[in-house]
Motif scaffolding. Sequence first.
Motif, PDB file in Angstrom:
ATOM      1  N   UNK A  14       0.838  -1.207   0.000  1.00  0.00           N
ATOM      2  CA  UNK A  14       0.000   0.000   0.000  1.00  0.00           C
ATOM      3  C   UNK A  14       0.869   1.252   0.000  1.00  0.00           C
ATOM      4  N   UNK A  15       0.288   2.356  -0.393  1.00  0.00           N
ATOM      5  CA  UNK A  15       0.995   3.634  -0.303  1.00  0.00           C
ATOM      6  C   UNK A  15       1.242   3.955   1.159  1.00  0.00           C
ATOM      7  N   UNK A  16       2.367   4.559   1.463  1.00  0.00           N
ATOM      8  CA  UNK A  16       2.610   4.946   2.859  1.00  0.00           C
ATOM      9  C   UNK A  16       1.641   6.046   3.275  1.00  0.00           C
ATOM     10  N   UNK A  17       1.346   6.127   4.569  1.00  0.00           N
ATOM     11  CA  UNK A  17       0.465   7.200   5.043  1.00  0.00           C
ATOM     12  C   UNK A  17       1.053   8.570   4.698  1.00  0.00           C
ATOM     13  N   UNK A  18       0.180   9.495   4.349  1.00  0.00           N
ATOM     14  CA  UNK A  18       0.602  10.831   3.928  1.00  0.00           C
ATOM     15  C   UNK A  18       1.308  11.587   5.048  1.00  0.00           C
ATOM     16  N   UNK A  19       1.020  11.268   6.302  1.00  0.00           N
ATOM     17  CA  UNK A  19       1.600  12.002   7.420  1.00  0.00           C
ATOM     18  C   UNK A  19       3.050  11.621   7.702  1.00  0.00           C
ATOM     19  N   UNK A  20       3.535  10.555   7.096  1.00  0.00           N
ATOM     20  CA  UNK A  20       4.927  10.162   7.323  1.00  0.00           C
ATOM     21  C   UNK A  20       5.884  11.148   6.665  1.00  0.00           C
ATOM     22  N   UNK A  21       7.027  11.337   7.287  1.00  0.00           N
ATOM     23  CA  UNK A  21       8.066  12.203   6.721  1.00  0.00           C
ATOM     24  C   UNK A  21       8.660  11.541   5.475  1.00  0.00           C
ATOM     25  N   UNK A  22       9.467  12.286   4.762  1.00  0.00           N
ATOM     26  CA  UNK A  22      10.123  11.765   3.554  1.00  0.00           C
ATOM     27  C   UNK A  22      10.978  10.543   3.885  1.00  0.00           C
ATOM     28  N   UNK A  23      11.760  10.627   4.971  1.00  0.00           N
ATOM     29  CA  UNK A  23      12.594   9.496   5.383  1.00  0.00           C
ATOM     30  C   UNK A  23      11.744   8.294   5.775  1.00  0.00           C
ATOM     31  N   UNK A  24      10.646   8.542   6.472  1.00  0.00           N
ATOM     32  CA  UNK A  24       9.768   7.456   6.907  1.00  0.00           C
ATOM     33  C   UNK A  24       9.094   6.793   5.707  1.00  0.00           C
ATOM     34  N   UNK A  25       8.693   7.578   4.720  1.00  0.00           N
ATOM     35  CA  UNK A  25       8.085   6.996   3.510  1.00  0.00           C
ATOM     36  C   UNK A  25       9.096   6.146   2.751  1.00  0.00           C
ATOM     37  N   UNK A  26      10.344   6.580   2.734  1.00  0.00           N
ATOM     38  CA  UNK A  26      11.397   5.789   2.077  1.00  0.00           C
ATOM     39  C   UNK A  26      11.570   4.449   2.797  1.00  0.00           C
ATOM     40  N   UNK A  27      11.509   4.457   4.115  1.00  0.00           N
ATOM     41  CA  UNK A  27      11.629   3.201   4.875  1.00  0.00           C
ATOM     42  C   UNK A  27      10.427   2.299   4.595  1.00  0.00           C
ATOM     43  N   UNK A  28       9.252   2.876   4.486  1.00  0.00           N
ATOM     44  CA  UNK A  28       8.042   2.111   4.147  1.00  0.00           C
ATOM     45  C   UNK A  28       8.247   1.399   2.805  1.00  0.00           C
ATOM     46  N   UNK A  29       8.729   2.149   1.816  1.00  0.00           N
ATOM     47  CA  UNK A  29       8.924   1.559   0.485  1.00  0.00           C
ATOM     48  C   UNK A  29      10.027   0.503   0.488  1.00  0.00           C
ATOM     49  N   UNK A  30      10.967   0.596   1.410  1.00  0.00           N
ATOM     50  CA  UNK A  30      12.032  -0.399   1.506  1.00  0.00           C
ATOM     51  C   UNK A  30      11.559  -1.667   2.217  1.00  0.00           C
ATOM     52  N   UNK A  31      10.817  -1.515   3.318  1.00  0.00           N
ATOM     53  CA  UNK A  31      10.483  -2.632   4.191  1.00  0.00           C
ATOM     54  C   UNK A  31       9.172  -3.330   3.823  1.00  0.00           C
ATOM     55  N   UNK A  32       8.171  -2.593   3.406  1.00  0.00           N
ATOM     56  CA  UNK A  32       6.872  -3.202   3.127  1.00  0.00           C
ATOM     57  C   UNK A  32       6.965  -4.344   2.112  1.00  0.00           C
ATOM     58  N   UNK A  33       7.692  -4.195   0.997  1.00  0.00           N
ATOM     59  CA  UNK A  33       7.782  -5.326   0.062  1.00  0.00           C
ATOM     60  C   UNK A  33       8.422  -6.570   0.678  1.00  0.00           C
ATOM     61  N   UNK A  34       9.360  -6.384   1.571  1.00  0.00           N
ATOM     62  CA  UNK A  34       9.993  -7.530   2.241  1.00  0.00           C
ATOM     63  C   UNK A  34       8.960  -8.275   3.077  1.00  0.00           C
TER      64      UNK A  34
ATOM     65  N   UNK B 149      -0.514  -0.322  11.108  1.00  0.00           N
ATOM     66  CA  UNK B 149      -0.243   0.805  12.014  1.00  0.00           C
ATOM     67  C   UNK B 149       1.117   0.655  12.687  1.00  0.00           C
ATOM     68  N   UNK B 150       1.518  -0.568  13.047  1.00  0.00           N
ATOM     69  CA  UNK B 150       2.841  -0.726  13.654  1.00  0.00           C
ATOM     70  C   UNK B 150       3.929  -0.499  12.609  1.00  0.00           C
ATOM     71  N   UNK B 151       3.667  -0.879  11.353  1.00  0.00           N
ATOM     72  CA  UNK B 151       4.624  -0.580  10.287  1.00  0.00           C
ATOM     73  C   UNK B 151       4.769   0.932  10.125  1.00  0.00           C
ATOM     74  N   UNK B 152       3.660   1.651  10.147  1.00  0.00           N
ATOM     75  CA  UNK B 152       3.712   3.109  10.028  1.00  0.00           C
ATOM     76  C   UNK B 152       4.472   3.719  11.202  1.00  0.00           C
ATOM     77  N   UNK B 153       4.241   3.210  12.397  1.00  0.00           N
ATOM     78  CA  UNK B 153       4.946   3.732  13.570  1.00  0.00           C
ATOM     79  C   UNK B 153       6.435   3.395  13.519  1.00  0.00           C
ATOM     80  N   UNK B 154       6.775   2.199  13.054  1.00  0.00           N
ATOM     81  CA  UNK B 154       8.183   1.834  12.874  1.00  0.00           C
ATOM     82  C   UNK B 154       8.846   2.808  11.894  1.00  0.00           C
ATOM     83  N   UNK B 155       8.186   3.054  10.776  1.00  0.00           N
ATOM     84  CA  UNK B 155       8.746   3.959   9.765  1.00  0.00           C
ATOM     85  C   UNK B 155       8.863   5.379  10.306  1.00  0.00           C
ATOM     86  N   UNK B 156       7.873   5.820  11.090  1.00  0.00           N
ATOM     87  CA  UNK B 156       7.942   7.154  11.697  1.00  0.00           C
ATOM     88  C   UNK B 156       9.144   7.249  12.633  1.00  0.00           C
ATOM     89  N   UNK B 157       9.407   6.193  13.407  1.00  0.00           N
ATOM     90  CA  UNK B 157      10.560   6.197  14.303  1.00  0.00           C
ATOM     91  C   UNK B 157      11.861   6.252  13.513  1.00  0.00           C
TER      92      UNK B 157
END
Length: 135
Positions: free
Chosen positions: A21-41, A55-63
Amino acid sequence: MTRGPKPDVIVAGSSPVTEVPNPPAWLSRDARAEWRRVAPILIHERRTLTLADLSILANYCAAIGQVSEAGRILKREGMTYRSPTGPKKHPAVSILSDGMTQARQMAGELGLTPASRSRPAIREDNGEDLSDLDL
């Protein structure tokens, strides 16, 4: 606080995520990059991500995004600053440390750490739940 035993296996959810899925819009640029790296794995390689885990994936990426931003600030401004009472630890040091702790904890929940990956898998390549098999 009482801590229970960790499960031997990651329990599969009833609503697996099958497409990234697309990363949540509220994530920062760095967090969205982590989402795109980790979600496919988690979705295509490990097949462990469920709708309940988003939601835990989004929180992980936000951290992870928080750690990245704090790291840039510390690189630019240094680990300490001068106050009227003397040298002080830069606030970003604590932000970096807290973000790393949160990311590490959530990474374990998502199966992104070496220890969490060493747990037995519960699905075979065809998606069959191994917990139901007579082994």
